[in-house]
Design an enzyme around this catalytic site. Sequence first.
Site, PDB file in Angstrom:
ATOM      1  CG  ASP A   1       0.782   4.961   4.095  1.00  0.00           C
ATOM      2  OD1 ASP A   1      -0.404   4.679   3.828  1.00  0.00           O
ATOM      3  OD2 ASP A   1       1.503   4.250   4.814  1.00  0.00           O
TER       4      ASP A   1
ATOM      5  CG  ASP B   1      -0.311  -0.254   2.497  1.00  0.00           C
ATOM      6  OD1 ASP B   1       0.797   0.259   2.694  1.00  0.00           O
ATOM      7  OD2 ASP B   1      -0.895  -0.967   3.336  1.00  0.00           O
TER       8      ASP B   1
ATOM      9  CG  ASP C   1       7.918   3.416  12.935  1.00  0.00           C
ATOM     10  OD1 ASP C   1       8.316   3.882  11.848  1.00  0.00           O
ATOM     11  OD2 ASP C   1       7.080   2.493  13.000  1.00  0.00           O
TER      12      ASP C   1
END
Length: 464
Positions: free
Chosen positions: A75, A73, A149
């Site tokens: 983003d 996917d 992160d």
Amino acid sequence: MIKKLIRKILGVKPSAKGANKPIVLSAKEHGIDVKLVSSNAIRVTHTLQDAGFKAFIVGGAVRDLLLGVKPKDFDVATNATPEQVKRLFRRAFIIGRRFQIVHVMFGQDLLEVTTFRAAASNDNNKDEHGRVLRDNTFGQQHEDAMRRDFTVNAMYYDPSTQVVLDYHNGIQDIRQKTLRMIGVPEARYREDPVRMLRVVRFAAKLGFTIDPATAAPIAVMATLINNVPAARVFDEMLKSLTSGHAMACLEQLRKEGLHHGLLPLLDVVLEQPLGAKFVTLALANTDARVQANKTTSPSFLFATLLWHQVLEKWNAYQAAGEFPIPALHLAADDVLEMQTEKLAIQRKIGSDMREIWAMQPRFERRVGKSPYKLIEHLRFRAAYDFLLLRCASGEIDASIGEWWTAFYEGDPAGREALLNAKIKPEKSDKSEKTAAKKRPRRRRSATQQSIDMNIDVSGKQENK
Ligand code: ATP
Ligand code: MG
């Protein structure tokens, strides 16, 4: 000096010290294959850029592109606010509270568009353990990079210029196959303990090593996961189990000390000696499906993971004098209750799991109309696949699975022949028969009818 040498060997430019300037990598330097980039992601970044905003593909998609892997996917990160994004697309929806994002849809394709975030420093936005509860302060791009992160997840790719912006030297970690937390690992795990599960998933999925300073705090901080809402832990578990590397993920979780007591599911999965073969087969099966781009069903997956716990309890209830069908439902109740406490198995998934389990005894009846009714059942395919796994793991006789395959695939004459053929008694039929002997006739037929009519004969009701 040594750092300089390493950079030279790896072909990485030094980042501007102290400034919030990223390393800028050209197409030649990063080598991203544009054919792997989703055309819809390009559409979204172009539309935002045409409207005067900054827009980049970000996160895991850039990481995967740099590794030469097609991202599952995409983003997009932008300096447009969620409202501004929403206005630019026909099918766009603002979702989320803790973290507002925009879902932009093109047919079945969904893209997540996030506005650059600043670090949430205000203590009012954290719980008593330091976990960030709200995270909607918009910020500059470098601030957005800072609050991601891992270094390999903090790179921005602009499909128009084909440039990658790298704020935390992620490219070096990509080349060294290292997962390194941005900032101070302890503080970052405290803000969001789910990062401990994420780092394990990425290590297993990408075959990366976790940098020692990033790995070290996990053993000490593991219990913080208890403060995370169960639904989020469930989502993260599901991501690990459907990553295409499920067994590797679970083994890595164990290695990092993240399975004990924290996720009851993992205690069961990793430490049930009898179910090991079944679970290994189930996970290998799921991994193969994911890698072949086939769909996987969470209820099927969790039903397999917990089956041996159900079996154990099912046997115990029968040994205590309960009838087989109610005993199975009681066992299912116990297992689902135990697991939902920490792992929010959604109601629908729980009921689908129960259905797969409850259908298993029905495969033993291979006479009359029962098999015809069973193959018409909405969940037949899942229950049948489940049966085949039980056969393959040696839990029940392989001939039951073979019979059902022949019946399922057979033409009308073939099916009649199968029904008329004498079936030799199997191991699993034996327990049915012994139990049947002890059972009063009337009650047996009532339960039987309910099953055939597909009415829920939950053990609790039966016991009342
Ligand atoms: P996957 O391949 O599993 O989708 P991903 O890295 O894209 O991996 P997502 O959950 O899709 O993971 O998140 C997209 C990006 O958002 C991440 O790459 C990371 O930059 C950021 N992100 C997601 N979750 C967190 C988190 N808990 N803390 C900080 N940053 C996060
Ligand atoms: Mg992603």
